[in-house]
Scaffold this motif. Sequence first.
Motif, PDB file in Angstrom:
ATOM      1  N   PHE A 570       0.831  -1.206   0.000  1.00 38.54           N
ATOM      2  CA  PHE A 570       0.000   0.000   0.000  1.00 38.54           C
ATOM      3  C   PHE A 570       0.872   1.265   0.000  1.00 38.54           C
ATOM      4  O   PHE A 570       0.587   2.236  -0.725  1.00 38.54           O
ATOM      5  N   LEU A 571       1.900   1.280   0.798  1.00 38.25           N
ATOM      6  CA  LEU A 571       2.798   2.443   0.840  1.00 38.25           C
ATOM      7  C   LEU A 571       3.546   2.608  -0.477  1.00 38.25           C
ATOM      8  O   LEU A 571       3.740   3.741  -0.952  1.00 38.25           O
ATOM      9  N   GLN A 572       3.962   1.523  -1.066  1.00 37.14           N
ATOM     10  CA  GLN A 572       4.653   1.585  -2.350  1.00 37.14           C
ATOM     11  C   GLN A 572       3.750   2.169  -3.448  1.00 37.14           C
ATOM     12  O   GLN A 572       4.190   2.994  -4.259  1.00 37.14           O
ATOM     13  N   ILE A 573       2.497   1.766  -3.442  1.00 34.23           N
ATOM     14  CA  ILE A 573       1.554   2.288  -4.428  1.00 34.23           C
ATOM     15  C   ILE A 573       1.280   3.773  -4.181  1.00 34.23           C
ATOM     16  O   ILE A 573       1.144   4.572  -5.116  1.00 34.23           O
ATOM     17  N   SER A 574       1.244   4.145  -2.908  1.00 33.10           N
ATOM     18  CA  SER A 574       0.977   5.542  -2.569  1.00 33.10           C
ATOM     19  C   SER A 574       2.084   6.465  -3.072  1.00 33.10           C
ATOM     20  O   SER A 574       1.794   7.565  -3.574  1.00 33.10           O
ATOM     21  N   LYS A 579      10.229   2.859  -3.853  1.00 31.96           N
ATOM     22  CA  LYS A 579      11.015   1.788  -4.483  1.00 31.96           C
ATOM     23  C   LYS A 579      11.738   0.935  -3.431  1.00 31.96           C
ATOM     24  O   LYS A 579      12.955   0.954  -3.309  1.00 31.96           O
ATOM     25  N   TRP A 580      10.931   0.166  -2.709  1.00 34.10           N
ATOM     26  CA  TRP A 580      11.494  -0.702  -1.665  1.00 34.10           C
ATOM     27  C   TRP A 580      12.664  -1.538  -2.204  1.00 34.10           C
ATOM     28  O   TRP A 580      12.573  -2.138  -3.258  1.00 34.10           O
ATOM     29  N   GLY A 581      13.751  -1.567  -1.463  1.00 37.05           N
ATOM     30  CA  GLY A 581      14.886  -2.416  -1.801  1.00 37.05           C
ATOM     31  C   GLY A 581      15.808  -1.869  -2.866  1.00 37.05           C
ATOM     32  O   GLY A 581      16.860  -2.459  -3.120  1.00 37.05           O
ATOM     33  N   LYS A 582      15.448  -0.763  -3.482  1.00 35.27           N
ATOM     34  CA  LYS A 582      16.304  -0.124  -4.489  1.00 35.27           C
ATOM     35  C   LYS A 582      16.675   1.280  -4.039  1.00 35.27           C
ATOM     36  O   LYS A 582      17.788   1.532  -3.595  1.00 35.27           O
ATOM     37  N   HIS A 583      15.703   2.174  -4.143  1.00 35.34           N
ATOM     38  CA  HIS A 583      15.916   3.542  -3.680  1.00 35.34           C
ATOM     39  C   HIS A 583      15.891   3.607  -2.154  1.00 35.34           C
ATOM     40  O   HIS A 583      16.676   4.331  -1.543  1.00 35.34           O
ATOM     41  N   THR A 584      14.960   2.881  -1.562  1.00 40.49           N
ATOM     42  CA  THR A 584      14.825   2.845  -0.103  1.00 40.49           C
ATOM     43  C   THR A 584      15.369   1.526   0.422  1.00 40.49           C
ATOM     44  O   THR A 584      14.820   0.461   0.136  1.00 40.49           O
ATOM     45  N   ARG A 585      16.442   1.609   1.188  1.00 38.27           N
ATOM     46  CA  ARG A 585      17.118   0.411   1.687  1.00 38.27           C
ATOM     47  C   ARG A 585      17.134   0.340   3.218  1.00 38.27           C
ATOM     48  O   ARG A 585      16.813  -0.689   3.790  1.00 38.27           O
ATOM     49  N   VAL A 586      17.488   1.427   3.914  1.00 35.46           N
ATOM     50  CA  VAL A 586      17.621   1.410   5.374  1.00 35.46           C
ATOM     51  C   VAL A 586      16.595   2.368   5.961  1.00 35.46           C
ATOM     52  O   VAL A 586      16.591   3.567   5.624  1.00 35.46           O
TER      53      VAL A 586
END
Length: 986
Positions: A570-574, A579-586
């Motif tokens: 849901f957050l990714q779609i929002s 970009k979980w795991g690519k742009h956003t890592r930690v």
Amino acid sequence: MAPGRSSRGNKRSSYTSYTSTITTIVFVTLCIVGVWMLTSDSFVPPQTTTKRSSSSTTTTATTTTNDDFSSSSSSVKTNEKKDTSSYEDNPGDLPDDAIKSDVSHQSDSNNNNVNNNANDNNDGANGSSQENQTNENDADKGASSTDDKQGLQDQENGGNDVKNDGVNSENNHGDAAGLSTQGLHGKESGEEHEQQNENENQVSEGSTGTQNQQSEENNEQGNDEQQQQQSNEDTSGNQEQEMAASSQNGSNSQEGENKYTDEDQQQEKQKQGNQAEHNDSLQGQSSEGNESGPGDNYKGSQSDANEDQKPQQENDAATQEQPQKQMLDIDKQKRIEEQQRLRAEDESTSQSQQQSQEEAQRPEETAYQRRERVEATSPAQQEHDEMQVQSNTHQDAQQNEELHKTDGSFPSGESSGIPKESKESKRSWSTQATQSENQKERRGQGGTGGNDSIYGYTWQLCNVTAGPDYIPCLDNEKALRQLHSTKHFEHRERHCPEDAPTCLVPVPEGYKKSIEWPKSREKIWYYNVPHKTLADVKGHQNWVKVTGEFLTFPRGGTQFIHGALHYIDFLQISVPNIKWGKHTRVILDVGCGVASFGGYLFEREVLTMSFAPKDEHEAQVQFALERGIPAISAVMGSQRLPFPSRVFDLVHCARCRVPWHAEGGLLLLELNRVLRPGGFFVWSATPVYQTLEEDVQIWKEMSSLTANMCWELVTIQKDKLNSIGAAIYRKPRSNDCYEQRKHHSPPMCKNDDDPNAAWYVPLQACMHQIPVNEAERGTRWPVVWPRRMRMPPYWLNSSQIGIYGKPAPQDFSADYEHWKRVVSGSYMSGLGISWSGVRNVMDMRAVYGGFAAALKDLQMWVLNVVNVDSPDTLPIIYERGLFGIYHDWCESFSTYPRTYDLLHADHLFSKLRKRCKLPPVMAEVDRIVRPGGKIIVRDESDAIGEIENLLKSLHWEVHLTFSKDKEGILSAQKGEWRPSTYTATS
């Protein structure tokens, strides 16, 4: 054979035919007997000699080397007190069951060695027979003057050989037994051919000239060997073992080849001398008490030889009987097979000499532990060690090559590889101790200095209210009673005892080995964390439930009762740019509950630092850690979080119950400090989507605050499935908004306020400037994962000296390569650790995070701890997509007991004991490691010794200790032992 003297020429020609016949018979007989006796277990002590056989000089030259290497290996046990490995601490033996697996591949080479031994002794038998008969004829003819001259030269040469190679003579006892036995059987056949003695005497005198030349050459060579032996007497045994291992494993190293050649020449000379020495030593056995030295043996050599001739000839006749030859053939095969097995075991014993010496001083170790060390020190690794010591480590290129050769296998090169911290780096890198001016002084008395032995330290259980859940710095009841206010959650912050505790935390009754990941994410043993209050309060929100003997976690949370994965999507779609795991890592998860959000973000290649206070939500962080999800006990209170500035890609709060709007946004400004420029803040709370009066008021205050902070409200989205909403903000990437504000509230921080200072630093209601210099950290977003893990951060420049003395980017890369080799080549197979059962890992003294990066592909996470008195490299760790925390190991860590599977400490304790005592530190190590958990320590040798003593006093099982060049490594495992008594006071 060379012609004899001219005065005896006619006599020799008259007996030529008969001599040939007799010689042939004797030769065949002695060949058979010699091979049989070679496989026997008899041993004749080496003695000095007066004669040398010339017939075996050239025949055995090509096989001497292999034979002697085998012989030297089989004699390691005999000489273990003399041959001490230069890489070992303690003498000792390895059992057969600990080494058989390592030497199975050597059987073929051992078979070849046995065959070569047989050929050598066949040739030696012929020479021995001729020499024995020659001695008798010389005595009968009165040619003692020639023999005296020959014996004197040989005796002098033999003396040198014995002096230089006393150990080797004993090592070659197998050859000695074979040659001496051949001499006995030669005596049996001599009586039948007594009338041929004159003829054989001519042969002996004819060969005297050749023997004199050989004796003179051997005498000169023996002198050279004596000098070499004296200069290397402390390491000669180790060199012989290492060269044997190198030969059997087919080493192509140029250095190994050179050493092999030198040893080859020496062994050939020693073999020639030893064959004659052992043969003549048996001749002196008929004289009572004949164990004289070189001088005494020479004086009595002529009389002894004459007295021994008749018994020798009588024995020669017996060996010609056909039935005995058939029996010998059968027995020979059995003996050869037995010899092959024994030599294989002896070879492996030689290769395991380093570990066997450690065994002697640790008799309580099990065979399993010995096998661990044997597997960790293969012949190839010994060769790596030898090459490493002789390399020039002062040049960078050669040092990198040394890393490649040694760190890939354990325990080679454990003290080299990455060097110690350079003095330049200490001047160019700041530390938390200097950055955090307002930190509290919580340091104990001076360190032990490594001189006090505290093995046998008396431990007791902690007598505290918290019992099995005791966290010393969070359960300090004395300090909590003295607090003047709890308005800012001071009672949830760290208050460490003035004297660090040395008591041990009890284990809950019914505790079991933790369930392994990923099953642990769904359920854990109830009696490992025996608390069900949270299940009663939050069970309807699918936090946690009690199911029989388990606590189960239905993937839910307050804001995502239908599952964390749906909420994550849901957050990714929002905001697609997340970009979980690519742009956003930690990311940082505030008020994490049981950390299901972070637990399921692993499936998106996201690493989550979850934290929550130790409050009425009983053991929520303990639940998370028992599940295998990273979390710490912390609170948004009056002090900064123990993280550097601008490191988290995203901060998340789902009903985290933090009053962000209060006191001018003091707590939200702390999130602004740790959030990366351009990073997101996800606020999933009732003020976002509910219309209650309180929620509406909070929303208004939050909207004003975030606008003044220049945070962009990216979107507000509602999740219909969970009936919740989320507001997602973004931190600015420049200072433009700050400069254009009409109201400078919250204010900008002063220029001298260091945003990276985070150790016991009070919160400040201000904002720091966004970096604008392209070379400064925070002006760019890191490259995508996993590239960011491998690449040096863009803001590390070559003009800055790294921790280990190289330019910072090169230092970073060298550290990464170093730990990849150590982990893959040593830790994965050399420490006896079952890595499938390891989930929660802590690097107690991380530098660049190389150890954690090397474990990236395994199903585990590593919390990197940067010590407050070490160079502040924690921003680098976050930049590469890993995470960590500041800490001072003179204090207790903010985690529950029994929460980590593995601790790793690289050169921590030698530095730490300069500031505080080690027993409280080891009590803390024992507290946070699970029963069955492990620790790996790499440090200075004296620190390793002190840690080993402490761990043994705690009843930990020390699997391995290894030291070389004042550096060492230790691997140990925690048991289930607990003391039976409690401390007098808490």
